[in-house]
Scaffold this active site. Sequence first.
Site, mmCIF file in Angstrom:
data_model
loop_
_atom_site.group_PDB
_atom_site.id
_atom_site.type_symbol
_atom_site.label_atom_id
_atom_site.label_comp_id
_atom_site.label_asym_id
_atom_site.label_seq_id
_atom_site.Cartn_x
_atom_site.Cartn_y
_atom_site.Cartn_z
ATOM 1 N N ARG A 73 56.616 -2.497 -16.647
ATOM 2 C CA ARG A 73 56.502 -1.105 -16.199
ATOM 3 C C ARG A 73 55.180 -0.962 -15.449
ATOM 4 O O ARG A 73 54.125 -1.313 -15.986
ATOM 5 C CB ARG A 73 56.572 -0.150 -17.383
ATOM 6 C CG ARG A 73 57.851 -0.284 -18.196
ATOM 7 C CD ARG A 73 57.821 0.537 -19.462
ATOM 8 N NE ARG A 73 57.929 1.967 -19.202
ATOM 9 C CZ ARG A 73 59.063 2.646 -19.270
ATOM 10 N NH1 ARG A 73 60.198 2.020 -19.590
ATOM 11 N NH2 ARG A 73 59.094 3.936 -19.046
ATOM 12 N N THR A 154 61.060 6.245 -13.419
ATOM 13 C CA THR A 154 61.064 7.376 -14.336
ATOM 14 C C THR A 154 60.360 8.529 -13.651
ATOM 15 O O THR A 154 59.218 8.389 -13.228
ATOM 16 C CB THR A 154 60.357 7.029 -15.656
ATOM 17 O OG1 THR A 154 61.075 5.995 -16.331
ATOM 18 C CG2 THR A 154 60.290 8.246 -16.574
ATOM 19 N N CYS A 312 59.979 -3.154 -32.582
ATOM 20 C CA CYS A 312 58.966 -4.114 -32.140
ATOM 21 C C CYS A 312 59.490 -5.547 -32.116
ATOM 22 O O CYS A 312 59.071 -6.366 -31.301
ATOM 23 C CB CYS A 312 57.738 -4.034 -33.043
ATOM 24 S SG CYS A 312 56.987 -2.387 -33.102
ATOM 25 N N ARG A 317 58.646 -5.650 -23.353
ATOM 26 C CA ARG A 317 58.001 -4.825 -22.332
ATOM 27 C C ARG A 317 56.506 -5.064 -22.219
ATOM 28 O O ARG A 317 55.816 -5.215 -23.226
ATOM 29 C CB ARG A 317 58.237 -3.343 -22.637
ATOM 30 C CG ARG A 317 59.672 -2.910 -22.442
ATOM 31 C CD ARG A 317 60.043 -1.730 -23.315
ATOM 32 N NE ARG A 317 61.413 -1.299 -23.056
ATOM 33 C CZ ARG A 317 62.483 -1.921 -23.508
ATOM 34 N NH1 ARG A 317 62.339 -3.009 -24.257
ATOM 35 N NH2 ARG A 317 63.693 -1.478 -23.214
ATOM 36 N N ASP A 606 56.988 41.403 -43.694
ATOM 37 C CA ASP A 606 57.695 40.267 -44.280
ATOM 38 C C ASP A 606 57.441 40.165 -45.777
ATOM 39 O O ASP A 606 58.342 39.863 -46.556
ATOM 40 C CB ASP A 606 57.265 38.977 -43.585
ATOM 41 C CG ASP A 606 57.939 37.756 -44.179
ATOM 42 O OD1 ASP A 606 57.242 36.919 -44.772
ATOM 43 O OD2 ASP A 606 59.176 37.639 -44.058
#
Length: 636
Positions: A73, A154, A312, A317, A606
């Site tokens: 990436r 992306t 993992c 990557r 409340d």
Amino acid sequence: MAARPVSRMLQRVLRSSVRSCSSGAPVTQHRPGEPSQTAVEELSRRRQFLREHTAPFSAFLTDSFGRQHSYLRISLTEKCNLRCQYCMPEEGVPLTPKADLLTTEEILTLARLFVKEGVDKIRLTGGEPLIRPDVVDIVAQLHRLEGLRTIGITTNGINLARLLPQLQKAGLSAINISLDTLVPAKFEFIVRRKGFHKVMEGIHKAIELGYSPVKVNCVVMRGLNEDELLDFVALTEGLPLDVRFIEYMPFDGNKWNFKKMVSYKEMLDTLRQQWPELEKLPEEESSTAKAFKVPGFRGQVSFITSMSEHFCGTCNRLRITADGNLKVCLFGNSEVSLRDHLRAGASEEELLQIIGAAVGRKKRQHAGMFSIAQMKNRPMILIELLLMLQDSPPAIPSISSQDPFRVQGIGHRVSFSNQMATLWKGCRGPRTSLLAQRWLGSGPPQRHCSSRLDSDTNPKCLSAVSRAPATPSGPPPTSDQLTHVDAEGRAAMVDVGGKPDTERVAVASAVVLLGPVAFKLVQKNQLKKGDALVVAQLAGVQAAKQTSQLIPLCHHVALSHIEVQLELDSTRHAVGIQASCRARGPTGVEMEALTAAAVAALTLYDMCKAVSRDIVLGEIKLISKTGGQRGDFHRT
């Protein structure tokens, strides 16, 4: 060491007969005008060579646990054209000087090196990669790399419809689009910019151009968008989408809190309540996603379980940041600068040694979710674009039940999907109004006598405020125009960057008419819920600190003092509330004081509603305001 499959090598061969073979196979370049038979014979010779000399996967990209890293990436920029509340710290991020960012040639040099060693998939990220002027050229250059099977991107989708035809022609093969809500008003609130319809137009363009599936990334955060899970899934009925629900992950600046995370199992349970027939799909090797499909639906849904069930063990990557640092783990804080070595003239072999050493140090798995939250790591905007929540979940504008984007039942859900498909085609949709806020971050009630909150022990902090009417200081100057709308009448935040810092103080009040029964119980502290006055005090203090998240166009103010006082009025069976706030800055604190008084009043309601619902909240008003260009205000 595992051998690289022959099939993958053959795919490389079939893509081109004019480039040299990194495996060492003898190559003859095909010249224009030569008969096609020559090329066929050349391919045949190369296939035979590869069968006899199957190359092992690169040792430099294989870690000590045998994981082969074939997916890279690359962040093209740290900049983004949105200002998401949850992606970067509130104060912003210091951008790297342009001279320290990777140049286009450096990006391509590193890409060639990684692909030569076995990387077959590259994803371009950011920031927002589509704001880089040469992104189309970068994709085209990457497409020429022999052995690279997939080029993905992306994006937040704002520029996608405009650029996608060029990107597809250049060789882009996969698209991930970040989208965390299907409600236009909420989208604008989250990203602090307009653009919902541009994102929808981009998704529609991707479908139109044949991308299948079009992946839609949705970071799920409690208190923000977990109520839209079913709406997202409904879209996959008629559209080729892979909606990917991502567990909220901690990064520097987003103040991660376990309570904000919606786990994969919780999301899955929600989906199965609506679609019990939801079926699991086979997982691909090295996939980060657990994929599911509703039978009969065109698309699918996936879960990225980084926090609750890490993947993992099959991670393949690596990441290169925009400033050229190699990260071997998204959650790790160790990085090595490839940029510096490139610019120092390192040879290819030296770069591989540096990369190999970094990969070799990669741990078996990242730390647990609570340990990760304590680690120092880059904000996500500086690694790659992924939407993260910045602070405690901002109160989201409740959308009217009449809003066609808010789906309540399965019957409506089908029409919702149809409406979204229509919206993508027309890229227009109804505007929704902002209604009451619904979230208050107060913890469990505790007995506490003081509501005063000071940032320090300065004796100049406000003391108890007198109830005597203040004297008017003359009519304050007012504007003849609304300041929170632009020239077209749309909501806009006022720019206070040029205003001087001054001391700002504001006092607001409210009254709660309880009625005799509830008043007596509050007076004697006999409510089953506990001490209503103390809880209301704490709620008012908490609300003042959260004002900028409750009121969308309010600026965040660092309050130096908050005080909330509640006083019983037996003549009216009422509770009088007075809230004061102080800060030094370019904008006033009247909204903080009003919010504190209003929320304290709501909390009283409340606490007492089980006893009586004939309770009236009223007289919420600003008592006084000092500091600022428009002068002081004191209500007579």
